[in-house]
Design a protein around this motif. Structure first.
Motif, mmCIF file in Angstrom:
data_model
loop_
_atom_site.group_PDB
_atom_site.id
_atom_site.type_symbol
_atom_site.label_atom_id
_atom_site.label_comp_id
_atom_site.label_asym_id
_atom_site.label_seq_id
_atom_site.Cartn_x
_atom_site.Cartn_y
_atom_site.Cartn_z
ATOM 1 N N SER B 30 -23.674 -7.899 9.718
ATOM 2 C CA SER B 30 -22.794 -7.086 8.881
ATOM 3 C C SER B 30 -21.521 -6.764 9.649
ATOM 4 O O SER B 30 -20.420 -6.784 9.092
ATOM 5 C CB SER B 30 -23.482 -5.791 8.478
ATOM 6 N N ASN B 31 -21.683 -6.426 10.905
ATOM 7 C CA ASN B 31 -20.541 -6.206 11.779
ATOM 8 C C ASN B 31 -21.049 -6.258 13.217
ATOM 9 O O ASN B 31 -22.257 -6.407 13.454
ATOM 10 C CB ASN B 31 -19.861 -4.862 11.501
ATOM 11 N N GLN B 33 -20.334 -4.678 17.333
ATOM 12 C CA GLN B 33 -19.640 -3.742 18.210
ATOM 13 C C GLN B 33 -19.642 -4.286 19.634
ATOM 14 O O GLN B 33 -20.565 -4.996 20.037
ATOM 15 C CB GLN B 33 -20.318 -2.374 18.197
ATOM 16 N N GLN B 48 -15.117 -2.315 16.997
ATOM 17 C CA GLN B 48 -16.027 -2.793 15.977
ATOM 18 C C GLN B 48 -15.300 -3.823 15.119
ATOM 19 O O GLN B 48 -14.155 -3.616 14.745
ATOM 20 C CB GLN B 48 -16.491 -1.630 15.102
ATOM 21 N N VAL B 50 -15.645 -6.151 11.590
ATOM 22 C CA VAL B 50 -16.357 -6.110 10.320
ATOM 23 C C VAL B 50 -16.128 -7.357 9.467
ATOM 24 O O VAL B 50 -17.059 -7.888 8.870
ATOM 25 C CB VAL B 50 -15.953 -4.857 9.526
#
Lengths: 115, 107
Positions: B30-31, B33, B48, B50
């Motif tokens: 989803s994303n 970091q 982050q 995305v």
């Protein structure tokens, strides 16, 4: 504002004992997560709590438990300690419940040594 | 479950050289970091990502998220001794961290 605080800084225990680690999140943050970091490895997710409820759990045995208090501080408890539990235990706080788009701020950690 | 692999495990560079670490996931993320952990310290959030194909820059640091959202990279231009530390990526779906890339910089 103070960052995430953890206590104690260091701890030495023997096999079979239990331990309680404590974490205070950043003011205004309602979510606390716990991680175990063994030397030379990345942090391993143990638990996430939000509004006093468990919202996520990693692949750790039932000897590991945690709770979150009304002031959003948290405790991590580990029973029947094993040598392999020796690690840096990190607490991270974030504003909300979801990991998605939620920045986590880590505390300095508690170094646990099991002899 | 989701597996996040990072390469290389270690990287030693001369000050002024560039550095890149790669993060690969077995599943679509989803994303993602990125964190930096100085020796003896704790992970500090860097950025982050995305969106598919997203590129973000922070001074000498460039972060990329792959088109398929299964890989990411961190590139540091002209490393400095202050860049020393271990760089981790984390797939945020279940907060699974890679093993990290430890960067050392020779002055």
């Amino acid at each position: 504002d103070a960052g995430v605080t953890q206590s104690p800084t260091h701890l030495i225990k023997t096999r079979g004992q239990h331990v309680t680690l404590r974490c205070s999140p950043i003011s205004g943050h309602k979510s606390v997560s716990w991680y175990q970091q063994v030397l030379g490895q990345g942090p391993q997710f143990i638990f996430q709590y939000y509004e006093k409820e468990e919202r996520g759990r990693g692949n750790f045995p039932d000897r590991f438990s945690a709770r979150q208090f009304p002031n959003y501080s948290s405790e991590l408890n580990v029973n029947a300690l094993l040598l392999g539990d020796s690690a840096l235990y990190l607490c991270a706080s974030s504003r909300g419940t979801g990991f998605i788009l939620d920045t986590q701020y880590f505390g300095p950690g508690t170094r646990l040594t099991v002899l | 479950g989701q597996q996040v692999m990072q390469i290389p495990q270690y990287q030693h560079v001369q000050e002024g050289e560039d550095f890149t670490t790669y993060c690969n996931s077995s599943t679509t993320l989803s994303n993602i970091q990125w964190y930096k952990q100085r020796p003896g310290g704790h992970p500090v959030f860097l950025i982050q990502l995305v969106k598919s194909g997203e590129v973000k820059k922070q001074k000498r640091l460039t972060f990329q998220f792959g088109e398929a959202k299964k890989n990411s990279s961190l590139h540091i231009t002209a490393t400095q001794t202050t860049d020393v530390g271990t760089y981790f990526c984390a797939g945020q779906d279940d907060m699974r961290f890679g093993a990290g890339t430890r960067l050392t910089v020779k002055p």
